[in-house]
Write a protein that holds these residues in place. Structure first.
Motif, PDB file in Angstrom:
ATOM      1  N   PRO A   1       0.817  -1.212   0.000  1.00 35.04           N
ATOM      2  CA  PRO A   1       0.000   0.000   0.000  1.00 35.04           C
ATOM      3  C   PRO A   1       0.855   1.267   0.000  1.00 35.04           C
ATOM      4  N   ASP A   2       0.237   2.354  -0.391  1.00 35.84           N
ATOM      5  CA  ASP A   2       0.818   3.668  -0.160  1.00 35.84           C
ATOM      6  C   ASP A   2       0.598   4.045   1.300  1.00 35.84           C
ATOM      7  N   ILE A   3       1.536   4.825   1.859  1.00 37.74           N
ATOM      8  CA  ILE A   3       1.490   5.143   3.290  1.00 37.74           C
ATOM      9  C   ILE A   3       1.803   6.624   3.487  1.00 37.74           C
ATOM     10  N   VAL A   4       1.023   7.273   4.348  1.00 33.44           N
ATOM     11  CA  VAL A   4       1.217   8.683   4.681  1.00 33.44           C
ATOM     12  C   VAL A   4       1.307   8.812   6.202  1.00 33.44           C
ATOM     13  N   LEU A   5       2.266   9.588   6.664  1.00 31.97           N
ATOM     14  CA  LEU A   5       2.400   9.905   8.087  1.00 31.97           C
ATOM     15  C   LEU A   5       2.268  11.412   8.249  1.00 31.97           C
ATOM     16  N   VAL A   6       1.272  11.848   9.019  1.00 30.81           N
ATOM     17  CA  VAL A   6       1.027  13.270   9.272  1.00 30.81           C
ATOM     18  C   VAL A   6       1.327  13.566  10.733  1.00 30.81           C
ATOM     19  N   LEU A   7       2.216  14.512  10.973  1.00 27.18           N
ATOM     20  CA  LEU A   7       2.550  14.947  12.327  1.00 27.18           C
ATOM     21  C   LEU A   7       2.117  16.395  12.501  1.00 27.18           C
ATOM     22  N   LEU A   8       1.081  16.615  13.316  1.00 27.49           N
ATOM     23  CA  LEU A   8       0.655  17.952  13.705  1.00 27.49           C
ATOM     24  C   LEU A   8       1.177  18.181  15.112  1.00 27.49           C
ATOM     25  N   ASP A   9       2.419  18.626  15.215  1.00 20.33           N
ATOM     26  CA  ASP A   9       3.078  18.690  16.513  1.00 20.33           C
ATOM     27  C   ASP A   9       2.399  19.711  17.418  1.00 20.33           C
ATOM     28  N   GLY A  10       1.946  19.220  18.590  1.00 19.70           N
ATOM     29  CA  GLY A  10       1.248  20.064  19.542  1.00 19.70           C
ATOM     30  C   GLY A  10      -0.150  19.581  19.866  1.00 19.70           C
ATOM     31  N   LEU A  11      -0.596  18.476  19.251  1.00 13.46           N
ATOM     32  CA  LEU A  11      -1.904  17.922  19.570  1.00 13.46           C
ATOM     33  C   LEU A  11      -1.899  17.319  20.968  1.00 13.46           C
ATOM     34  N   ARG A  12      -3.052  17.409  21.622  1.00 15.02           N
ATOM     35  CA  ARG A  12      -3.208  16.814  22.948  1.00 15.02           C
ATOM     36  C   ARG A  12      -4.284  15.749  22.917  1.00 15.02           C
ATOM     37  N   ALA A  13      -4.152  14.778  23.817  1.00  5.92           N
ATOM     38  CA  ALA A  13      -5.140  13.708  23.897  1.00  5.92           C
ATOM     39  C   ALA A  13      -5.905  13.708  25.212  1.00  5.92           C
ATOM     40  N   ASP A  14      -5.431  14.455  26.216  1.00  3.23           N
ATOM     41  CA  ASP A  14      -6.119  14.473  27.506  1.00  3.23           C
ATOM     42  C   ASP A  14      -7.080  15.654  27.547  1.00  3.23           C
ATOM     43  N   LEU A  15      -7.928  15.694  28.561  1.00  4.72           N
ATOM     44  CA  LEU A  15      -8.812  16.842  28.732  1.00  4.72           C
ATOM     45  C   LEU A  15      -7.986  18.095  28.986  1.00  4.72           C
ATOM     46  N   PRO A  16      -8.328  19.244  28.334  1.00  5.58           N
ATOM     47  CA  PRO A  16      -9.459  19.438  27.429  1.00  5.58           C
ATOM     48  C   PRO A  16      -9.166  19.031  26.001  1.00  5.58           C
ATOM     49  N   GLY A  17      -8.085  18.320  25.797  1.00  2.01           N
ATOM     50  CA  GLY A  17      -7.711  17.969  24.435  1.00  2.01           C
ATOM     51  C   GLY A  17      -8.698  17.049  23.748  1.00  2.01           C
ATOM     52  N   GLU A  18      -9.491  16.248  24.514  1.00  2.00           N
ATOM     53  CA  GLU A  18     -10.403  15.321  23.869  1.00  2.00           C
ATOM     54  C   GLU A  18     -11.429  16.055  23.018  1.00  2.00           C
ATOM     55  N   GLU A  19     -11.925  17.185  23.501  1.00  2.00           N
ATOM     56  CA  GLU A  19     -12.912  17.909  22.706  1.00  2.00           C
ATOM     57  C   GLU A  19     -12.267  18.455  21.439  1.00  2.00           C
ATOM     58  N   PHE A  20     -11.014  18.897  21.536  1.00  2.00           N
ATOM     59  CA  PHE A  20     -10.331  19.402  20.361  1.00  2.00           C
ATOM     60  C   PHE A  20      -9.955  18.251  19.431  1.00  2.00           C
ATOM     61  N   ASP A  21      -9.621  17.107  20.006  1.00  2.00           N
ATOM     62  CA  ASP A  21      -9.318  15.942  19.189  1.00  2.00           C
ATOM     63  C   ASP A  21     -10.551  15.520  18.403  1.00  2.00           C
ATOM     64  N   HIS A  22     -11.720  15.611  19.033  1.00  2.00           N
ATOM     65  CA  HIS A  22     -12.961  15.306  18.320  1.00  2.00           C
ATOM     66  C   HIS A  22     -13.177  16.296  17.185  1.00  2.00           C
ATOM     67  N   ALA A  23     -12.878  17.584  17.437  1.00  2.00           N
ATOM     68  CA  ALA A  23     -13.008  18.581  16.375  1.00  2.00           C
ATOM     69  C   ALA A  23     -12.068  18.256  15.218  1.00  2.00           C
ATOM     70  N   LEU A  24     -10.865  17.754  15.528  1.00  2.00           N
ATOM     71  CA  LEU A  24      -9.917  17.392  14.481  1.00  2.00           C
ATOM     72  C   LEU A  24     -10.477  16.286  13.607  1.00  2.00           C
ATOM     73  N   THR A  25     -10.933  15.196  14.210  1.00  2.00           N
ATOM     74  CA  THR A  25     -11.436  14.070  13.431  1.00  2.00           C
ATOM     75  C   THR A  25     -12.721  14.445  12.696  1.00  2.00           C
ATOM     76  N   ALA A  26     -13.553  15.306  13.293  1.00  2.00           N
ATOM     77  CA  ALA A  26     -14.770  15.740  12.618  1.00  2.00           C
ATOM     78  C   ALA A  26     -14.444  16.545  11.364  1.00  2.00           C
ATOM     79  N   LYS A  27     -13.425  17.389  11.444  1.00  2.00           N
ATOM     80  CA  LYS A  27     -13.039  18.189  10.287  1.00  2.00           C
ATOM     81  C   LYS A  27     -12.360  17.329   9.218  1.00  2.00           C
ATOM     82  N   ILE A  28     -11.630  16.295   9.641  1.00  2.00           N
ATOM     83  CA  ILE A  28     -11.021  15.395   8.659  1.00  2.00           C
ATOM     84  C   ILE A  28     -12.109  14.725   7.824  1.00  2.00           C
ATOM     85  N   GLY A  29     -13.217  14.385   8.465  1.00  2.00           N
ATOM     86  CA  GLY A  29     -14.374  13.873   7.742  1.00  2.00           C
ATOM     87  C   GLY A  29     -14.467  12.367   7.709  1.00  2.00           C
ATOM     88  N   ALA A  30     -13.447  11.685   7.237  1.00  2.00           N
ATOM     89  CA  ALA A  30     -13.479  10.230   7.159  1.00  2.00           C
ATOM     90  C   ALA A  30     -13.376   9.617   8.551  1.00  2.00           C
TER      91      ALA A  30
END
Length: 333
Positions: free
Chosen positions: A27-56
């Motif tokens: 397969p083709d492979i892509v690695l995207v690094l958005l340095d500065g993302l958080r996974a803990d609160l309050p990052g979960e709400e922002f992480d949800h916004a990230l995946t929602a904007k990505i769409g897939a």
């Protein structure tokens, strides 16, 4: 007396030879690094916004992914080699006033294989696209890739550049790394230490961060959509972020937006993987050194010996742990 019996009959049918199975599709492979993302609160709400904007919808996610350094240059080096920074060895980037060659450990040694080098041996075309302001330090890793097209603008231009390279290499196996440091986009929107009450600065940081992450999600969504449904796309971060939280050192002015401390919020980042399938299970903590052996597995290539990580599609380790290093020219901890 000789009796001969003659009969006419069709010869027995010969079963056609079974063709050998086709080789597995790489397969083709892509690695995207958005340095500065958080996974803990309050990052979960922002992480949800990230995946929602990505769409897939991702094939799988590991919200407790763990970086091996809070320095974006060291973190990317660790991901590309599947080793901890001190085992490469790779040290902090020299300052602009310092000769880049004055520190012997500013580049990955030739004896240490990297993921793009290994994939290149197996026929992959490889590219590193780094958006400013991290393009200078990521440029020290450009020699590990077949191509490293320059980018002068932000993430939108970086995605345009990445997609241009992608289309130019259609028909070849492709491995693309796209990076951007999002904290420099957040920090100018937040006041300096002492300019407002800590809770006000924290609110400014969260608002600015949410806007930047949402904007990044739109651009990453373009990349996921246009690289095709059969492509594996890994979206993660080289480090987390401090967003206005206090560090317990009241006597030391600390900017509201930074990454230069080893804390859970700077070490634990999201990991979303878009692709055809998912592992049976994921460890409770997923070190990013796991990406190199995992990508090697997906590409069907033999990973280099001595990797610190584990293939996420194999059995997860029984006792996963997060190990990170803080390194600079002055000290290591």
């Amino acid at each position: 007396m000789v009796l001969a019996l003659l009969a006419c009959a069709d010869p027995p049918a010969v079963e056609p030879a079974t063709p050998p199975p086709p080789p597995p599709t790489q397969p083709d492979i892509v690695l995207v690094l958005l340095d500065g993302l958080r996974a803990d609160l309050p990052g979960e709400e922002f992480d949800h916004a990230l995946t929602a904007k990505i769409g897939a919808s991702p094939a799988f996610s590991a919200k407790s992914a763990c970086v091996q350094s809070v320095h974006p240059y060291l973190s990317l080096g660790s991901i590309l080699t599947g080793r901890y920074p001190s085992a490469i060895p790779l040290c902090s980037l020299p300052t602009p006033e310092t000769d880049p060659e004055s520190l012997w450990c500013t580049r990955i040694p030739d004896a240490v294989p990297t993921l793009p080098e290994v994939l290149g041996i197996y026929g992959y075309d490889t590219a590193l696209v780094a958006a400013p302001p991290t393009s200078r330090e990521k440029g020290l890793l450009a020699s590990e890739f077949g191509d490293a097209p320059g980018v002068n603008g932000g993430l939108s231009e970086a995605v345009d550049t990445a997609l241009s390279w992608w289309k130019a290499h259609a028909g070849a196996l492709r491995f693309l790394v796209l990076t951007e440091e999002i904290l420099p986009l957040v920090a100018p929107r937040v006041g300096p230490p002492g300019s407002a009450a800590p809770e006000v600065l924290a609110e400014q940081a969260h608002t600015a961060y949410g806007n930047v992450v949402a904007e990044a999600g739109v651009q990453v969504g373009r990349l996921v959509a246009e690289t095709g449904p059969g492509t594996w796309v890994f979206v993660t971060s080289g480090h987390g972020a401090n967003l206005g939280e206090t560090t317990g050192t009241a006597s030391l002015p600390v900017y509201a937006v930074h990454r230069d401390v080893l804390l859970e919020r700077t070490l634990i980042v999201p990991l979303h993987v878009y692709g055809p399938s998912a592992p049976a299970a994921l460890p409770a903590v997923t070190p990013l050194v796991d990406l190199a052996p995992t990508i090697a597995h997906l590409a069907g290539v033999l990973p280099p010996a001595g990797l610190a990580g584990n293939d996420l599609f194999a059995d997860p380790p029984a006792d996963p742990a997060c190990y990170a290093e803080f390194r600079s020219e002055e000290h290591t901890s």
